[in-house]
Write an enzyme that holds these catalytic residues in place. Structure first.
Site, PDB file in Angstrom:
ATOM      1  N   CYS A 311       0.855  -1.200   0.000  1.00  0.00           N
ATOM      2  CA  CYS A 311       0.000   0.000   0.000  1.00  0.00           C
ATOM      3  C   CYS A 311       0.882   1.238   0.000  1.00  0.00           C
ATOM      4  O   CYS A 311       1.977   1.229   0.564  1.00  0.00           O
ATOM      5  CB  CYS A 311      -0.880   0.042   1.251  1.00  0.00           C
ATOM      6  SG  CYS A 311      -2.300  -1.053   1.193  1.00  0.00           S
ATOM      7  N   ARG A 320       0.782  16.576  -3.729  1.00  0.00           N
ATOM      8  CA  ARG A 320       1.312  17.515  -4.727  1.00  0.00           C
ATOM      9  C   ARG A 320       2.558  18.247  -4.231  1.00  0.00           C
ATOM     10  O   ARG A 320       2.811  19.389  -4.606  1.00  0.00           O
ATOM     11  CB  ARG A 320       0.238  18.525  -5.172  1.00  0.00           C
ATOM     12  CG  ARG A 320      -0.989  17.854  -5.797  1.00  0.00           C
ATOM     13  CD  ARG A 320      -1.949  18.864  -6.388  1.00  0.00           C
ATOM     14  NE  ARG A 320      -3.068  18.195  -7.012  1.00  0.00           N
ATOM     15  CZ  ARG A 320      -3.066  17.697  -8.254  1.00  0.00           C
ATOM     16  NH1 ARG A 320      -1.980  17.781  -8.990  1.00  0.00           N
ATOM     17  NH2 ARG A 320      -4.133  17.111  -8.742  1.00  0.00           N
ATOM     18  N   LYS A 321       3.305  17.584  -3.353  1.00  0.00           N
ATOM     19  CA  LYS A 321       4.566  18.156  -2.871  1.00  0.00           C
ATOM     20  C   LYS A 321       5.750  17.238  -3.175  1.00  0.00           C
ATOM     21  O   LYS A 321       6.850  17.464  -2.690  1.00  0.00           O
ATOM     22  CB  LYS A 321       4.478  18.408  -1.362  1.00  0.00           C
ATOM     23  CG  LYS A 321       3.438  19.456  -0.980  1.00  0.00           C
ATOM     24  CD  LYS A 321       3.436  19.716   0.521  1.00  0.00           C
ATOM     25  CE  LYS A 321       2.408  20.791   0.890  1.00  0.00           C
ATOM     26  NZ  LYS A 321       2.398  21.074   2.347  1.00  0.00           N
ATOM     27  N   GLY A 322       5.502  16.188  -3.935  1.00  0.00           N
ATOM     28  CA  GLY A 322       6.576  15.271  -4.316  1.00  0.00           C
ATOM     29  C   GLY A 322       6.792  14.115  -3.364  1.00  0.00           C
ATOM     30  O   GLY A 322       7.694  13.293  -3.563  1.00  0.00           O
ATOM     31  N   GLU A 345       2.500  -4.162  -5.585  1.00  0.00           N
ATOM     32  CA  GLU A 345       1.414  -5.141  -5.562  1.00  0.00           C
ATOM     33  C   GLU A 345       0.256  -4.641  -6.404  1.00  0.00           C
ATOM     34  O   GLU A 345      -0.084  -3.467  -6.378  1.00  0.00           O
ATOM     35  CB  GLU A 345       0.970  -5.365  -4.108  1.00  0.00           C
ATOM     36  CG  GLU A 345      -0.082  -6.426  -3.927  1.00  0.00           C
ATOM     37  CD  GLU A 345      -0.466  -6.616  -2.468  1.00  0.00           C
ATOM     38  OE1 GLU A 345      -1.670  -6.616  -2.165  1.00  0.00           O
ATOM     39  OE2 GLU A 345       0.449  -6.733  -1.632  1.00  0.00           O
TER      40      GLU A 345
END
Length: 445
Positions: A311, A320-322, A345
């Site tokens: 997961c 959205r900050k890398g 997976e």
């Protein structure tokens, strides 16, 4: 709204006829008054008929399709998934849980009656009849595309299991959570214990991930909780970023709480109660108050399929900050240290697939740009720890594989590579391998 708009229209039409002092119009007063009265009566009649029709469809049945005003102020098509009585209101006063058919399930929500355009109501059809009618209108290609979209993220489920999953998880049970300084809207259902069935909001300790029903309970807990970072070993620190490795067997309650939390933002994963078999890698932003979780990934301690990630989640306030790309890159750095190739997976979520395809594209094309001479898929796999099948599918999707003289050849035209790299977007935060202190997991005897 319909009746007030109609009344205004009638008043505007009737206004010229009320000018009794105008000599040019006095001669026709009786006729004009009669006409305006007829228009007003007709408008009111239409208004009453519309109102009766709208009231006749209430309360809306589950399965009804209707237009609903979303947070952008525009009306979008929805399907009613569930309804509940508003006991403070009238006979037909219900709240409705709706799915916006244009959007992902994460945007499903409870809405008020006034958000619905009742003039747009389409009565619920029997599902089998609806499917038959829809399929008759579609080409085979369109049908296949819809089927693929419908089971996105659930490729391991058969049709019956998929229906059971969607029925069981159709309504979000927790609307919001408080975690650290953030209040976060949830995306999906998570199977919290039955005693939390009456909760709309939960309060999480951001360090041990215990969850409570009330703010006061959290405040009391925080005065006693002595954790300031996830349990387990810190295996990476660079500037304000830290990564902790948590053994699900040694820290079972923490790992299970993490799974409850993550399921609120992951639709496609089963909740694992047997966390003993997994390692959890928790990424944190650190300051003088402690280490605050921004995301995590998990992996099996022993995977026969060479999975290096089970997961992956970046919490919404930190997206959205890398960080998602950083987590993916970190999982491959672990694979390199293990001397293995890895792959995530399956099935991948919609966002997961986009993130992985972007990562594979940037890593592979960057090597191809710098490499002189021929290079094989096997060599690329050895250099990157990316599984050969993932390399092949990525290069094929970019149309960089050609068949020449009986074998597959990678075409590495610099201009084409630059174009694809630009389309893939910028990379995430770099993993500084020199700051990683980690040894592969070994079962303790």
């Amino acid at each position: 709204m319909g009746s007030s708009a109609n009344t205004e229209t009638a008043m505007i039409i009737a206004t010229p006829a009320s000018n009794h002092n105008n000599p040019a119009t006095n001669g026709g007063d009786a006729n004009q008054n009669h006409t305006s009265g007829a228009i007003l009566a007709l408008t009111n009649s239409e208004s009453d008929a519309s109102k009766k029709r709208r009231m006749g469809v209430l309360p809306l049945e589950v399965g009804t399709r209707v237009m609903c005003q979303w947070r952008d102020g525009k009306y979008h098509p929805v399907k009613v998934i569930e309804r509940r009585k508003n006991y403070n209101g009238g006979h037909n006063d219900y709240e409705y849980y709706v799915h916006y058919t244009e959007f992902n399930r994460r945007l499903d929500e409870w809405i008020k009656l006034e958000q619905l355009d009742l003039d747009s109501v389409e009565c619920a059809l029997d599902e089998k009849v609806e499917d038959k009618v829809t399929s008759l209108k579609m080409t085979r290609h369109q049908k296949r595309k819809i089927d693929e979209t419908h089971v996105e993220g659930h490729e391991e489920l058969d049709a019956a299991s998929l229906r059971e999953h969607e029925e069981f998880t159709k309504v979000k049970n927790i609307a919001t959570i408080e975690l650290g300084k953030y209040e976060i809207e949830t995306w999906y259902f998570s199977p919290f214990p039955p005693e939390y069935n009456d909760c709309v909001k939960l309060f999480f300790c951001e360090f041990c991930l215990s969850f409570m029903k009330r703010k006061e309970q959290l405040q009391r807990h925080m005065r006693k909780c002595d954790l300031k970072h996830p349990p387990g070993d810190e295996i990476y620190r660079s500037s304000t970023l830290s990564m902790f490795e948590v053994d699900g067997k040694k820290n079972k309650v923490y790992a299970q709480n993490l799974c409850y939390l993550a399921k609120l933002f992951l639709d496609h994963k089963t909740l694992y109660y047997d966390v003993d078999l997994f390692l959890f890698y928790i990424l944190c932003e650190c300051d003088d108050r402690g280490c605050h979780m921004v995301g995590y990934f998990s992996k099996e301690k022993h995977s026969e399929e060479a999975y290096n990630l089970a997961c992956i989640l970046t919490l919404p306030p930190y997206q959205r900050k890398g960080y998602g790309k950083f987590l993916i890159a970190f999982s491959y750095e672990l694979s390199k240290k293990e001397g293995k190739v890895g792959t995530p997976e399956r099935p991948l979520s919609d966002l997961g697939l986009v993130s992985y395809r972007g990562y594979w594209t940037r890593i592979l094309l960057d090597i191809l740009k710098k490499h002189k001479g021929n290079i094989s898929i096997k060599e690329l796999s050895d250099m990157t720890a990316i599984k050969a099948e993932d390399i092949l599918s990525t290069l094929q999707s970019l149309e960089l594989i050609q068949y020449r003289k009986g074998q597959h050849v990678i075409c590495a035209d610099p201009k084409v590579l630059d174009r694809h790299l630009k389309a893939a977007g910028r990379g995430g935060l770099d993993v500084d391998v020199s700051k990683m202190i980690w040894t592969p997991y070994k079962e303790q005897s």
